[in-house]
Design an enzyme around this catalytic site. Structure first.
Site, PDB file in Angstrom:
ATOM      1  N   ALA A   1      68.307 -53.256 -60.150  1.00 22.33           N
ATOM      2  CA  ALA A   1      67.129 -53.509 -59.302  1.00 22.33           C
ATOM      3  C   ALA A   1      65.888 -53.614 -60.166  1.00 22.33           C
ATOM      4  O   ALA A   1      65.878 -53.171 -61.319  1.00 22.33           O
ATOM      5  CB  ALA A   1      66.936 -52.357 -58.315  1.00 22.33           C
ATOM      6  N   PHE A   2      64.833 -54.181 -59.576  1.00 22.45           N
ATOM      7  CA  PHE A   2      63.506 -54.084 -60.182  1.00 22.45           C
ATOM      8  C   PHE A   2      62.848 -52.834 -59.613  1.00 22.45           C
ATOM      9  O   PHE A   2      63.089 -52.489 -58.451  1.00 22.45           O
ATOM     10  CB  PHE A   2      62.665 -55.314 -59.846  1.00 22.45           C
ATOM     11  CG  PHE A   2      63.171 -56.589 -60.465  1.00 22.45           C
ATOM     12  CD1 PHE A   2      63.817 -56.584 -61.698  1.00 22.45           C
ATOM     13  CD2 PHE A   2      63.001 -57.812 -59.811  1.00 22.45           C
ATOM     14  CE1 PHE A   2      64.277 -57.763 -62.274  1.00 22.45           C
ATOM     15  CE2 PHE A   2      63.460 -58.994 -60.370  1.00 22.45           C
ATOM     16  CZ  PHE A   2      64.094 -58.976 -61.604  1.00 22.45           C
TER      17      PHE A   2
ATOM     18  N   TYR B   1      58.221 -52.434 -53.173  1.00 20.79           N
ATOM     19  CA  TYR B   1      59.340 -51.820 -53.900  1.00 20.79           C
ATOM     20  C   TYR B   1      60.047 -50.791 -53.011  1.00 20.79           C
ATOM     21  O   TYR B   1      61.266 -50.857 -52.803  1.00 20.79           O
ATOM     22  CB  TYR B   1      58.840 -51.165 -55.203  1.00 20.79           C
ATOM     23  CG  TYR B   1      59.855 -50.233 -55.805  1.00 20.79           C
ATOM     24  CD1 TYR B   1      61.087 -50.705 -56.246  1.00 20.79           C
ATOM     25  CD2 TYR B   1      59.599 -48.857 -55.901  1.00 20.79           C
ATOM     26  CE1 TYR B   1      62.032 -49.837 -56.771  1.00 20.79           C
ATOM     27  CE2 TYR B   1      60.539 -47.994 -56.431  1.00 20.79           C
ATOM     28  CZ  TYR B   1      61.750 -48.489 -56.859  1.00 20.79           C
ATOM     29  OH  TYR B   1      62.688 -47.636 -57.364  1.00 20.79           O
TER      30      TYR B   1
ATOM     31  N   PHE C   1      62.931 -38.805 -57.563  1.00 16.26           N
ATOM     32  CA  PHE C   1      61.506 -38.600 -57.779  1.00 16.26           C
ATOM     33  C   PHE C   1      61.185 -39.136 -59.190  1.00 16.26           C
ATOM     34  O   PHE C   1      61.651 -40.220 -59.524  1.00 16.26           O
ATOM     35  CB  PHE C   1      61.127 -37.145 -57.464  1.00 16.26           C
ATOM     36  CG  PHE C   1      61.031 -36.984 -55.946  1.00 16.26           C
ATOM     37  CD1 PHE C   1      62.158 -37.150 -55.145  1.00 16.26           C
ATOM     38  CD2 PHE C   1      59.813 -36.773 -55.328  1.00 16.26           C
ATOM     39  CE1 PHE C   1      62.068 -37.097 -53.752  1.00 16.26           C
ATOM     40  CE2 PHE C   1      59.711 -36.707 -53.941  1.00 16.26           C
ATOM     41  CZ  PHE C   1      60.837 -36.871 -53.161  1.00 16.26           C
TER      42      PHE C   1
ATOM     43  N   ASP D   1      48.888 -45.040 -55.794  1.00 11.70           N
ATOM     44  CA  ASP D   1      49.389 -43.738 -56.251  1.00 11.70           C
ATOM     45  C   ASP D   1      49.089 -42.649 -55.220  1.00 11.70           C
ATOM     46  O   ASP D   1      47.924 -42.303 -55.025  1.00 11.70           O
ATOM     47  CB  ASP D   1      48.712 -43.332 -57.574  1.00 11.70           C
ATOM     48  CG  ASP D   1      49.344 -43.962 -58.791  1.00 11.70           C
ATOM     49  OD1 ASP D   1      50.479 -44.472 -58.673  1.00 11.70           O
ATOM     50  OD2 ASP D   1      48.710 -43.945 -59.860  1.00 11.70           O
TER      51      ASP D   1
HETATM   52  N1  UFG Z   1      49.846 -42.273 -65.067  1.00  9.46           N
HETATM   53  C1  UFG Z   1      48.698 -42.191 -65.852  1.00  9.46           C
HETATM   54  N2  UFG Z   1      48.649 -42.955 -66.990  1.00  9.46           N
HETATM   55  C2  UFG Z   1      49.671 -43.771 -67.383  1.00  9.46           C
HETATM   56  C3  UFG Z   1      50.833 -43.839 -66.581  1.00  9.46           C
HETATM   57  C4  UFG Z   1      50.886 -43.070 -65.423  1.00  9.46           C
HETATM   58  O1  UFG Z   1      47.758 -41.464 -65.531  1.00  9.46           O
HETATM   59  O2  UFG Z   1      49.533 -44.440 -68.420  1.00  9.46           O
HETATM   60  C5  UFG Z   1      49.927 -41.440 -63.842  1.00  9.46           C
HETATM   61  C6  UFG Z   1      50.112 -42.266 -62.593  1.00  9.46           C
HETATM   62  O3  UFG Z   1      48.869 -42.712 -62.103  1.00  9.46           O
HETATM   63  C7  UFG Z   1      50.816 -41.277 -61.676  1.00  9.46           C
HETATM   64  C8  UFG Z   1      51.659 -40.433 -62.638  1.00  9.46           C
HETATM   65  O4  UFG Z   1      51.076 -40.627 -63.919  1.00  9.46           O
HETATM   66  O5  UFG Z   1      49.871 -40.454 -61.061  1.00  9.46           O
HETATM   67  C9  UFG Z   1      53.120 -40.847 -62.678  1.00  9.46           C
HETATM   68  O6  UFG Z   1      53.175 -42.239 -62.881  1.00  9.46           O
HETATM   69  P1  UFG Z   1      54.521 -43.024 -63.261  1.00  9.46           P
HETATM   70  O7  UFG Z   1      54.153 -44.466 -63.416  1.00  9.46           O
HETATM   71  O8  UFG Z   1      55.175 -42.357 -64.412  1.00  9.46           O
HETATM   72  O9  UFG Z   1      55.448 -42.793 -62.005  1.00  9.46           O
HETATM   73  P2  UFG Z   1      55.189 -43.091 -60.441  1.00  9.46           P
HETATM   74  O10 UFG Z   1      54.986 -41.749 -59.791  1.00  9.46           O
HETATM   75  O11 UFG Z   1      54.148 -44.092 -60.229  1.00  9.46           O
HETATM   76  O12 UFG Z   1      56.528 -43.795 -60.001  1.00  9.46           O
HETATM   77  C10 UFG Z   1      57.833 -43.333 -60.284  1.00  9.46           C
HETATM   78  C11 UFG Z   1      58.760 -44.526 -60.400  1.00  9.46           C
HETATM   79  C12 UFG Z   1      58.844 -45.259 -59.103  1.00  9.46           C
HETATM   80  C13 UFG Z   1      59.251 -44.307 -58.007  1.00  9.46           C
HETATM   81  C14 UFG Z   1      58.337 -43.114 -57.984  1.00  9.46           C
HETATM   82  C15 UFG Z   1      58.825 -42.115 -56.995  1.00  9.46           C
HETATM   83  O13 UFG Z   1      58.298 -45.411 -61.403  1.00  9.46           O
HETATM   84  O14 UFG Z   1      59.799 -46.276 -59.204  1.00  9.46           O
HETATM   85  O15 UFG Z   1      58.278 -42.500 -59.265  1.00  9.46           O
HETATM   86  O16 UFG Z   1      58.134 -40.922 -57.089  1.00  9.46           O
HETATM   87  F1  UFG Z   1      59.188 -44.922 -56.830  1.00  9.46           F
END
Ligand code: UFG
Length: 344
Positions: free
Chosen positions: A88-89, A154, A181, A302
């Site tokens: 998946a993407f 997504y 998560f 977010d």
């Molecule tokens: N963040 C930063 N700086 C960065 C990268 C991320 O501050 O350079 C923050 C984001 O804003 C967020 C947190 O770190 O608050 C976590 O971000 P991630 O991108 O690591 O993960 P996400 O919570 O956005 O998403 C991940 C997966 C998704 C899934 C989700 C479910 O990538 O596919 O968890 O919780 F849907």
């Protein structure tokens, strides 16, 4: 009884490869299917070695899960007992800009895959779903019975697959959907790790900044996306789970299906969360580098806090994560400093 043979779609990707490794090391045979749009050929080669070392059968196919001709070959050449479906993407931001890409690649192609499974009488699947299917949760920690209300394509594309799987009960399909998560870390033996291009995830992004500093490059400062959220320190809180713990959960789900378990769904998390700032501070300690940081604007989409209730997974799958945030950061740090695949 011989070993069970598991078809792992997306097995050359991040979570898929770690799960395939775990299966090969734990008395399963495996068949890899990947179209290598995002997958790494190097992961496939490593899995072949791991299979050989463990006396497991392993076959790899370069195929798209919706390519009926190629998938017919896969199913004809192999006795498949069950699937673990990762292909998946998974980039939230990209899905907002290009939703068709997600509905076609994730949802439509999975519908075709399920139809192919049915044609070959394979009725067990463990599916890679996501916390993103919950959207902005009203209650923390998130339990599985909360309303699923995704806020991006997504999450929607994955929820649609869950709904298709509900309807597919009519064909006798038994599915276990695992709602992950925040997955992080690399294999403890540094044979596999996270290689996304581009990398958007928190822990690798912090560590790539640290690595640039270590190498004396004038690297960019790590950016914290927003420090004005309604959380204890103003930065977003997430529930992090080590990819090796996650891999083990897939095997527990498979076992449940092989033992006659019915269709179900589980959150995979730890029941606790860390803020972006806490993760950053831990990374500074692990790397012993005073990583440069700046506060940047919020990233769109977010939610402030995402924490899983892990009660159901504990009670019904016997699953609990064992690894800590330090383990996740340390194994990622080991992996990226090694950079065997030279993708970054
Ligand atoms: N963040 C930063 N700086 C960065 C990268 C991320 O501050 O350079 C923050 C984001 O804003 C967020 C947190 O770190 O608050 C976590 O971000 P991630 O991108 O690591 O993960 P996400 O919570 O956005 O998403 C991940 C997966 C998704 C899934 C989700 C479910 O990538 O596919 O968890 O919780 F849907």
């Amino acid at each position: 009884m011989g070993k069970k043979n598991i078809l792992v779609t997306g097995a050359a990707g991040y979570i898929g490869s770690h799960t395939a490794k775990y299966l090969l090391e734990n008395n399963y045979d495996a068949v890899l299917v990947d179209n290598y749009v995002l997958g790494n050929v190097e992961a496939k080669d490593e899995l072949q070695k791991i299979a050989d070392e463990n006396g497991a059968k392993f076959k790899a196919y370069n195929a798209d899960i919706s390519d009926r001709e190629k998938m017919n070959t896969v199913f004809k050449e192999n006795e498949i007992d069950a699937l673990v479906h990762f292909a998946a993407f998974s980039q939230v931001g990209e899905s907002v800009i290009d939703p068709y890409k997600y509905y076609i690649n994730n949802t439509s192609k999975t519908a075709v895959l399920l139809d192919i499974m049915r044609n070959y009488g394979v009725n067990k699947i463990v599916f890679s779903s996501t916390a993103a299917t919950y959207g902005e949760p009203e209650v923390i920690p998130i339990t599985e019975n909360l309303k699923q209300n995704p806020i991006n394509p997504y999450g929607q594309s994955k929820l649609m697959i869950e709904k298709i799987m509900d309807d597919a009960k009519i064909y006798g399909l038994k599915s276990i959907r695992l709602r992950y998560f925040n997955v992080a870390g690399a294999s403890s033996d540094t044979r596999l790790g996270e290689e996304h291009r581009p990398e958007t995830h928190l822990i690798p992004n912090i560590l790539y900044s640290a690595l640039a500093q270590k190498n004396g490059e004038n690297g960019k400062a790590f950016k914290i996306f927003g420090n004005d959220y309604n959380t204890p320190d103003g930065t977003c809180v997430r529930d992090y789970i080590h990819v090796e713990d996650l891999a083990r959960a897939h095997e527990l789900a498979l076992k449940k299906l092989f033992n006659g378990g019915e269709t179900s769904y589980y959150n995979l998390g730890s029941n606790s969360g860390y803020s972006v700032k806490e993760v950053f501070d831990t990374a500074k300690k692990v790397t012993e580098i005073d990583i440069k940081v700046e506060i940047a604007p919020r990233r769109e989409g977010d939610p402030a806090t995402l924490i899983a209730s892990n009660k159901k997974a504990k009670e019904e799958l016997g699953f609990e994560p064992h690894k800590t945030l330090v383990d996740m950061i340390q194994t990622t740090w080991n992996w990226i400093q090694n950079d065997k695949w030279k993708k970054h």
